[in-house]
Scaffold this active site. Structure first.
Site, PDB file in Angstrom:
ATOM      1  N   ASN A  13       0.928  -1.362  -0.094  1.00 65.26           N
ATOM      2  CA  ASN A  13      -0.114  -0.066  -0.001  1.00 65.26           C
ATOM      3  C   ASN A  13       0.986   1.252  -0.107  1.00 65.26           C
ATOM      4  OD1 ASN A  13      -2.085   1.838   0.379  1.00 65.26           O
ATOM      5  ND2 ASN A  13      -2.160   1.527   2.542  1.00 65.26           N
ATOM      6  N   LYS A  15       0.097   4.270  -0.379  1.00 62.23           N
ATOM      7  CA  LYS A  15      -0.567   5.540   0.228  1.00 62.23           C
ATOM      8  C   LYS A  15      -0.191   6.619  -0.677  1.00 62.23           C
ATOM      9  CE  LYS A  15       0.383   3.565   4.802  1.00 62.23           C
ATOM     10  NZ  LYS A  15      -0.114   3.785   6.122  1.00 62.23           N
ATOM     11  N   HIS A  99      -9.641   1.591   4.616  1.00 68.67           N
ATOM     12  CA  HIS A  99      -8.353   1.512   5.717  1.00 68.67           C
ATOM     13  C   HIS A  99      -8.478   2.532   6.544  1.00 68.67           C
ATOM     14  CE1 HIS A  99      -4.127   2.621   6.080  1.00 68.67           C
ATOM     15  NE2 HIS A  99      -3.665   1.448   5.619  1.00 68.67           N
ATOM     16  N   GLU A 101      -6.849   5.006   7.791  1.00 69.63           N
ATOM     17  CA  GLU A 101      -6.734   6.628   7.221  1.00 69.63           C
ATOM     18  C   GLU A 101      -7.867   6.759   6.683  1.00 69.63           C
ATOM     19  OE1 GLU A 101      -3.004   5.888   5.332  1.00 69.63           O
ATOM     20  OE2 GLU A 101      -1.854   5.146   7.045  1.00 69.63           O
ATOM     21  N   GLU A 171      -5.748  -5.060  10.401  1.00 69.43           N
ATOM     22  CA  GLU A 171      -4.824  -3.952  10.646  1.00 69.43           C
ATOM     23  C   GLU A 171      -5.032  -3.170  11.896  1.00 69.43           C
ATOM     24  OE1 GLU A 171      -2.819  -2.695   6.805  1.00 69.43           O
ATOM     25  OE2 GLU A 171      -4.272  -1.406   7.065  1.00 69.43           O
ATOM     26  N   GLY A 177       1.928   2.164  10.542  1.00 67.96           N
ATOM     27  CA  GLY A 177       2.898   3.359  10.478  1.00 67.96           C
ATOM     28  C   GLY A 177       3.632   3.571  11.952  1.00 67.96           C
ATOM     29  N   SER A 217       3.129  -2.284  10.388  1.00 69.35           N
ATOM     30  CA  SER A 217       4.418  -2.369  10.376  1.00 69.35           C
ATOM     31  C   SER A 217       5.046  -3.817  10.296  1.00 69.35           C
ATOM     32  CB  SER A 217       4.967  -1.896  11.786  1.00 69.35           C
ATOM     33  OG  SER A 217       4.208  -0.681  12.081  1.00 69.35           O
TER      34      SER A 217
HETATM   35  C1  PEP Z   1      -0.819   0.093   5.586  1.00 62.14           C
HETATM   36  O1  PEP Z   1      -0.760   1.265   5.410  1.00 62.14           O
HETATM   37  O2  PEP Z   1      -1.933  -0.522   5.592  1.00 62.14           O
HETATM   38  C2  PEP Z   1       0.117  -0.217   6.899  1.00 62.14           C
HETATM   39  C3  PEP Z   1       0.138  -1.472   7.129  1.00 62.14           C
HETATM   40  O3  PEP Z   1       1.160   0.493   6.823  1.00 62.14           O
HETATM   41  P1  PEP Z   1       2.542   0.292   7.675  1.00 62.14           P
HETATM   42  O4  PEP Z   1       3.014  -1.120   7.181  1.00 62.14           O
HETATM   43  O5  PEP Z   1       3.410   1.310   7.279  1.00 62.14           O
HETATM   44  O6  PEP Z   1       2.468   0.183   9.122  1.00 62.14           O
END
Ligand code: PEP
Length: 256
Positions: A13, A15, A99, A101, A171, A177, A217
């Site tokens: 992803n 972003k 997501h 975000e 998630e 992040g 992460s």
């Molecule tokens: C994501 O954007 O779905 C995500 C899991 O980000 P990160 O791996 O940076 O935590």
């Protein structure tokens, strides 16, 4: 992972990162590695403006392109929005829905997520639907109840024949992040609860066909342990998907 019943998927992803030229360069570098993967499907969730370049660069490869969002209507007076049909017309195969975000900054709710899942399926896209608890919910021991509620909404009115097309991404919000990763046991516990919830609605055959990703992460160091768990069928990877070398290491860990 359980390759007998469902696909393993590694999805990056991006972003709001990378332009079309950078997209082309990344996919050119990724292509030979994705071609080597025997078990694992590779997906890149790219910004809208990168979709044509991504689809072109990924043509005749085993890399599939995803959008990061869509509108639930197919057309109309929705300034600034993009529909599932538009994505399909560009060659997009997957779309990320809900997501954290999008929920946090753009007002998406369980309701909009549910509408988008059905709209994505109706136009032939595979939704990658994100669910997961906040740190305060985890601390109050509400994780499993909350995620079960989200799963019931995600699958609301989804036809049994479409169940296996839905990819669920667990998630935990506190892990996205932040550099804090759920332990493999935590990820698997929630993955198992998600599958159990799908089983209660649709039965065991449908439940075991659903790919459940972990996101939060994930990186080249922790991927192998997370991906070894029975109800972690792949990853949705943010930060570590921006460097091709890191992403390829995760892909290799998933394909062993
Ligand atoms: C994501 O954007 O779905 C995500 C899991 O980000 P990160 O791996 O940076 O935590």
């Amino acid at each position: 992972m359980n390759r007998r019943y469902r696909k393993t998927i590694i999805a990056g992803n991006w972003k709001m990162n990378k332009n079309p030229a950078e997209t082309k360069e990344f996919i050119t570098q990724l292509k030979p590695h994705a071609a080597r993967a025997k078990w694992c499907e590779t997906v890149l969730c790219v910004p809208f403006i990168d979709i044509p370049a991504a689809v072109k660069a990924a043509k005749n490869t085993r890399v599939f392109i995803a959008a990061q969002n869509m509108h639930h209507e197919s057309s109309g007076a929705y300034t600034g929005e993009v529909s599932g049909e538009m994505l399909v017309s560009l060659g997009v195969k997957y779309v990320v829905i809900g997501h954290s975000e999008r929920r946090q900054y753009f007002g998406e709710t369980e309701d909009t997520v549910s509408q988008k899942v059905r709209a994505a399926l109706a136009c032939g896209l595979r939704p990658i639907v994100c669910v997961g608890e906040s740190m305060s919910q985890r601390e109050k021991n509400l994780t499993l109840d909350y995620v079960r509620m989200q799963i019931k909404t995600v699958f609301w009115d989804v036809d049994p024949k479409d169940v296996k097309k839905v990819v669920v991404a667990y998630e935990p919000i506190w892990a996205i992040g932040t550099g804090k990763t759920a332990t493999a046991q935590q990820a698997d516990e929630v993955g198992r609860a998600i599958r159990e919830c799908i089983r209660e609605i649709y039965g065991a055959r449908h439940a075991r066909s659903v790919t459940i990703l972990y996101g939060g992460s994930m990186n080249p160091k922790n991927a192998k342990e997370l991906l070894a768990m029975p109800d972690v069928d792949g990853g949705l990877i943010g930060g570590a998907s921006l460097q091709c070398d890191d992403f390829v290491q995760i892909l290799d860990a998933a394909d062993q």
